[in-house]
Design a protein around this motif. Sequence first.
Motif, PDB file in Angstrom:
ATOM      1  N   ILE A  16     -36.311 -10.622 -52.173  1.00 44.21           N
ATOM      2  CA  ILE A  16     -36.463 -10.499 -50.718  1.00 44.21           C
ATOM      3  C   ILE A  16     -37.573 -11.450 -50.257  1.00 44.21           C
ATOM      4  O   ILE A  16     -38.611 -11.554 -50.907  1.00 44.21           O
ATOM      5  CB  ILE A  16     -36.819  -9.038 -50.353  1.00 44.21           C
ATOM      6  N   ARG A  17     -37.346 -12.133 -49.124  1.00 42.94           N
ATOM      7  CA  ARG A  17     -38.364 -13.049 -48.584  1.00 42.94           C
ATOM      8  C   ARG A  17     -39.590 -12.259 -48.120  1.00 42.94           C
ATOM      9  O   ARG A  17     -39.485 -11.402 -47.238  1.00 42.94           O
ATOM     10  CB  ARG A  17     -37.788 -13.812 -47.375  1.00 42.94           C
ATOM     11  N   THR A  18     -40.735 -12.538 -48.701  1.00 42.66           N
ATOM     12  CA  THR A  18     -41.975 -11.853 -48.322  1.00 42.66           C
ATOM     13  C   THR A  18     -43.121 -12.851 -48.317  1.00 42.66           C
ATOM     14  O   THR A  18     -43.039 -13.917 -48.929  1.00 42.66           O
ATOM     15  CB  THR A  18     -42.331 -10.733 -49.324  1.00 42.66           C
ATOM     16  N   GLU A  19     -44.204 -12.472 -47.621  1.00 40.66           N
ATOM     17  CA  GLU A  19     -45.426 -13.292 -47.653  1.00 40.66           C
ATOM     18  C   GLU A  19     -46.535 -12.598 -48.431  1.00 40.66           C
ATOM     19  O   GLU A  19     -47.501 -13.213 -48.841  1.00 40.66           O
ATOM     20  CB  GLU A  19     -45.900 -13.574 -46.219  1.00 40.66           C
ATOM     21  N   LEU A  20     -46.384 -11.297 -48.613  1.00 48.20           N
ATOM     22  CA  LEU A  20     -47.402 -10.495 -49.299  1.00 48.20           C
ATOM     23  C   LEU A  20     -46.868 -10.042 -50.646  1.00 48.20           C
ATOM     24  O   LEU A  20     -45.650  -9.964 -50.844  1.00 48.20           O
ATOM     25  CB  LEU A  20     -47.769  -9.273 -48.448  1.00 48.20           C
ATOM     26  N   PRO A  21     -47.752  -9.714 -51.604  1.00 48.02           N
ATOM     27  CA  PRO A  21     -47.285  -9.174 -52.885  1.00 48.02           C
ATOM     28  C   PRO A  21     -46.513  -7.869 -52.670  1.00 48.02           C
ATOM     29  O   PRO A  21     -46.795  -7.121 -51.728  1.00 48.02           O
ATOM     30  CB  PRO A  21     -48.584  -8.914 -53.656  1.00 48.02           C
ATOM     31  N   VAL A  22     -45.542  -7.604 -53.526  1.00 47.40           N
ATOM     32  CA  VAL A  22     -44.791  -6.348 -53.456  1.00 47.40           C
ATOM     33  C   VAL A  22     -45.710  -5.210 -53.881  1.00 47.40           C
ATOM     34  O   VAL A  22     -46.388  -5.297 -54.904  1.00 47.40           O
ATOM     35  CB  VAL A  22     -43.550  -6.404 -54.377  1.00 47.40           C
ATOM     36  N   ARG A  28     -41.549   4.330 -55.153  1.00 48.39           N
ATOM     37  CA  ARG A  28     -41.004   3.315 -54.243  1.00 48.39           C
ATOM     38  C   ARG A  28     -41.746   1.990 -54.369  1.00 48.39           C
ATOM     39  O   ARG A  28     -42.922   1.960 -54.714  1.00 48.39           O
ATOM     40  CB  ARG A  28     -41.090   3.798 -52.797  1.00 48.39           C
ATOM     41  N   SER A  29     -41.038   0.898 -54.033  1.00 49.24           N
ATOM     42  CA  SER A  29     -41.668  -0.411 -53.883  1.00 49.24           C
ATOM     43  C   SER A  29     -41.491  -0.872 -52.442  1.00 49.24           C
ATOM     44  O   SER A  29     -40.442  -0.635 -51.826  1.00 49.24           O
ATOM     45  CB  SER A  29     -41.059  -1.437 -54.835  1.00 49.24           C
ATOM     46  N   VAL A  30     -42.525  -1.531 -51.918  1.00 44.38           N
ATOM     47  CA  VAL A  30     -42.539  -1.941 -50.510  1.00 44.38           C
ATOM     48  C   VAL A  30     -42.638  -3.459 -50.432  1.00 44.38           C
ATOM     49  O   VAL A  30     -43.556  -4.066 -50.987  1.00 44.38           O
ATOM     50  CB  VAL A  30     -43.723  -1.293 -49.756  1.00 44.38           C
ATOM     51  N   TYR A  31     -41.690  -4.058 -49.714  1.00 42.57           N
ATOM     52  CA  TYR A  31     -41.656  -5.511 -49.497  1.00 42.57           C
ATOM     53  C   TYR A  31     -41.963  -5.766 -48.020  1.00 42.57           C
ATOM     54  O   TYR A  31     -41.137  -5.444 -47.150  1.00 42.57           O
ATOM     55  CB  TYR A  31     -40.265  -6.062 -49.801  1.00 42.57           C
ATOM     56  N   TRP A  32     -43.125  -6.340 -47.724  1.00 48.41           N
ATOM     57  CA  TRP A  32     -43.467  -6.648 -46.328  1.00 48.41           C
ATOM     58  C   TRP A  32     -42.769  -7.936 -45.921  1.00 48.41           C
ATOM     59  O   TRP A  32     -42.941  -8.977 -46.550  1.00 48.41           O
ATOM     60  CB  TRP A  32     -44.983  -6.768 -46.153  1.00 48.41           C
ATOM     61  N   LEU A  33     -41.978  -7.861 -44.859  1.00 48.57           N
ATOM     62  CA  LEU A  33     -41.209  -9.019 -44.412  1.00 48.57           C
ATOM     63  C   LEU A  33     -42.112 -10.038 -43.723  1.00 48.57           C
ATOM     64  O   LEU A  33     -43.199  -9.713 -43.251  1.00 48.57           O
ATOM     65  CB  LEU A  33     -40.110  -8.567 -43.445  1.00 48.57           C
ATOM     66  N   THR A  34     -41.628 -11.273 -43.649  1.00 54.42           N
ATOM     67  CA  THR A  34     -42.373 -12.305 -42.919  1.00 54.42           C
ATOM     68  C   THR A  34     -42.369 -11.945 -41.435  1.00 54.42           C
ATOM     69  O   THR A  34     -41.500 -11.200 -40.952  1.00 54.42           O
ATOM     70  CB  THR A  34     -41.715 -13.684 -43.090  1.00 54.42           C
ATOM     71  N   GLU A  35     -43.322 -12.479 -40.696  1.00 54.21           N
ATOM     72  CA  GLU A  35     -43.383 -12.201 -39.256  1.00 54.21           C
ATOM     73  C   GLU A  35     -42.101 -12.668 -38.562  1.00 54.21           C
ATOM     74  O   GLU A  35     -41.562 -11.982 -37.687  1.00 54.21           O
ATOM     75  CB  GLU A  35     -44.607 -12.890 -38.629  1.00 54.21           C
ATOM     76  N   VAL A  36     -41.584 -13.833 -38.993  1.00 52.47           N
ATOM     77  CA  VAL A  36     -40.352 -14.365 -38.394  1.00 52.47           C
ATOM     78  C   VAL A  36     -39.194 -13.392 -38.611  1.00 52.47           C
ATOM     79  O   VAL A  36     -38.433 -13.070 -37.677  1.00 52.47           O
ATOM     80  CB  VAL A  36     -40.017 -15.756 -39.003  1.00 52.47           C
ATOM     81  N   PRO A  54     -44.971  -5.308 -37.772  1.00 54.17           N
ATOM     82  CA  PRO A  54     -44.550  -5.711 -39.119  1.00 54.17           C
ATOM     83  C   PRO A  54     -43.529  -4.705 -39.677  1.00 54.17           C
ATOM     84  O   PRO A  54     -43.700  -3.492 -39.520  1.00 54.17           O
ATOM     85  CB  PRO A  54     -45.847  -5.674 -39.935  1.00 54.17           C
ATOM     86  N   LEU A  55     -42.494  -5.236 -40.299  1.00 55.59           N
ATOM     87  CA  LEU A  55     -41.474  -4.391 -40.933  1.00 55.59           C
ATOM     88  C   LEU A  55     -41.511  -4.573 -42.444  1.00 55.59           C
ATOM     89  O   LEU A  55     -41.951  -5.609 -42.942  1.00 55.59           O
ATOM     90  CB  LEU A  55     -40.069  -4.752 -40.431  1.00 55.59           C
ATOM     91  N   ALA A  56     -41.019  -3.573 -43.144  1.00 55.05           N
ATOM     92  CA  ALA A  56     -40.953  -3.648 -44.603  1.00 55.05           C
ATOM     93  C   ALA A  56     -39.623  -3.088 -45.089  1.00 55.05           C
ATOM     94  O   ALA A  56     -39.010  -2.237 -44.434  1.00 55.05           O
ATOM     95  CB  ALA A  56     -42.105  -2.880 -45.243  1.00 55.05           C
ATOM     96  N   ILE A  57     -39.198  -3.589 -46.237  1.00 57.58           N
ATOM     97  CA  ILE A  57     -38.075  -2.996 -46.962  1.00 57.58           C
ATOM     98  C   ILE A  57     -38.676  -2.080 -48.017  1.00 57.58           C
ATOM     99  O   ILE A  57     -39.513  -2.498 -48.820  1.00 57.58           O
ATOM    100  CB  ILE A  57     -37.222  -4.079 -47.663  1.00 57.58           C
ATOM    101  N   MET A  58     -38.259  -0.813 -48.000  1.00 58.60           N
ATOM    102  CA  MET A  58     -38.765   0.161 -48.967  1.00 58.60           C
ATOM    103  C   MET A  58     -37.616   0.536 -49.892  1.00 58.60           C
ATOM    104  O   MET A  58     -36.579   1.031 -49.434  1.00 58.60           O
ATOM    105  CB  MET A  58     -39.294   1.381 -48.222  1.00 58.60           C
ATOM    106  N   VAL A  59     -37.788   0.252 -51.179  1.00 55.10           N
ATOM    107  CA  VAL A  59     -36.721   0.499 -52.155  1.00 55.10           C
ATOM    108  C   VAL A  59     -37.164   1.625 -53.084  1.00 55.10           C
ATOM    109  O   VAL A  59     -38.216   1.546 -53.726  1.00 55.10           O
ATOM    110  CB  VAL A  59     -36.428  -0.774 -52.982  1.00 55.10           C
TER     111      VAL A  59
END
Length: 367
Positions: A16-22, A28-36, A54-59
């Motif tokens: 998943i495209r992210t700017e921050l470390p997972v 659960r793991s959290v992927y913070w999405l890019t601002e765009v 800011p949105l995140a994908i939580m798996v």
Amino acid sequence: MSFADKVLAVNNDLPIRTELPVHSGKVRSVYWLTEVDSRRLIKEKGYNVAEDTPLAIMVISDRMSAFDCIWKGEGNMRGVPGKGAALNAISNHWFKLFKDSGLADSHILDIPHPFVWIVQKARPVMIEAICRQYITGSMWRAYSKGEREFCGIQLPDGLEKDQKLPERLITPSTKGILKGIPGVPEVDDVNITRADLEANHESFNFQKPEDIDRYEVLLKEGFDVISEALGKLDQIFVDTKFEFGYVTDAHGQDKLIYMDEVGTPDSSRIWDGAAYRAGKVVENSKEGFRQQLLNYFPDPDVLLNKDRMAERQALAKDNELPQSIMMDVSRTYLNIAERITGEPIQLSDNPKAEIVTILKDEYGLID
């Protein structure tokens, strides 16, 4: 295909495209999405949040956590088949019921896949909000040793193990290590009183003192909705942990919402009603697994004594539990999930591949 193949144990390696470390938690793991990507999805999907949220994908995963350790089973089982899908299905069911009942919102904006939530960034309140209807677990252990005060609440003498409490209790504890609060030890998960919250509301991340009343209302409302629904299934909602946080909606309004999961076998104790009336406790939650661990290892104090954490972590790392224990947990979680939701839980042969396809094709989050 073996049971081990069906388990989603590693969930922090999706492209998943992210700017921050997972950020990987116990389950659960959290992927913070890019601002765009966050701004694009808010616009495309019409989420009711401020456009710069800011949105995140939580798996979720199938990892099995208990006593602050991750446990594994024989045959390379790094988790429990169906656990993640069951947890998410239960939470999704309760959050929908909360919405239908006019309760507060949650941090979940979208559910692309049974293992996945799209969530908004919230400013968490730094307490584990715990509500209890029965005396059991750690409260009973302390009570049986003579303790009568819990989080500033005085309990009467003469209570018996697993009996219903004279009133429903709110017994909060700290979320993480909080520093510089008078009378509150600087350790994770320590009991606090309402007076602690009132005297230091900003240290616990409450925006204003009245929000202490608000969180208690949300906790009781959520507890009652779940308790009533479980009662119709002849299940007893014994105790639970909620988490809360602040978000800003599309109109710029700040509001207190439910965070994390609610009413799951991981965050709650759920007992079978018929068995309880017959004088027996049958656990339909993680507590059954905890009891199996206490019975399985010769020195249960290792699991109960926080001063022996290094030994406990070694125990979890060096031992593969019998597959029968892991499959007991699987049955418990899948059965209670199917009873609560009224639908069978679909187990995927390859959840990771499904997640990647959906996030790529429908959300444009994977290159």
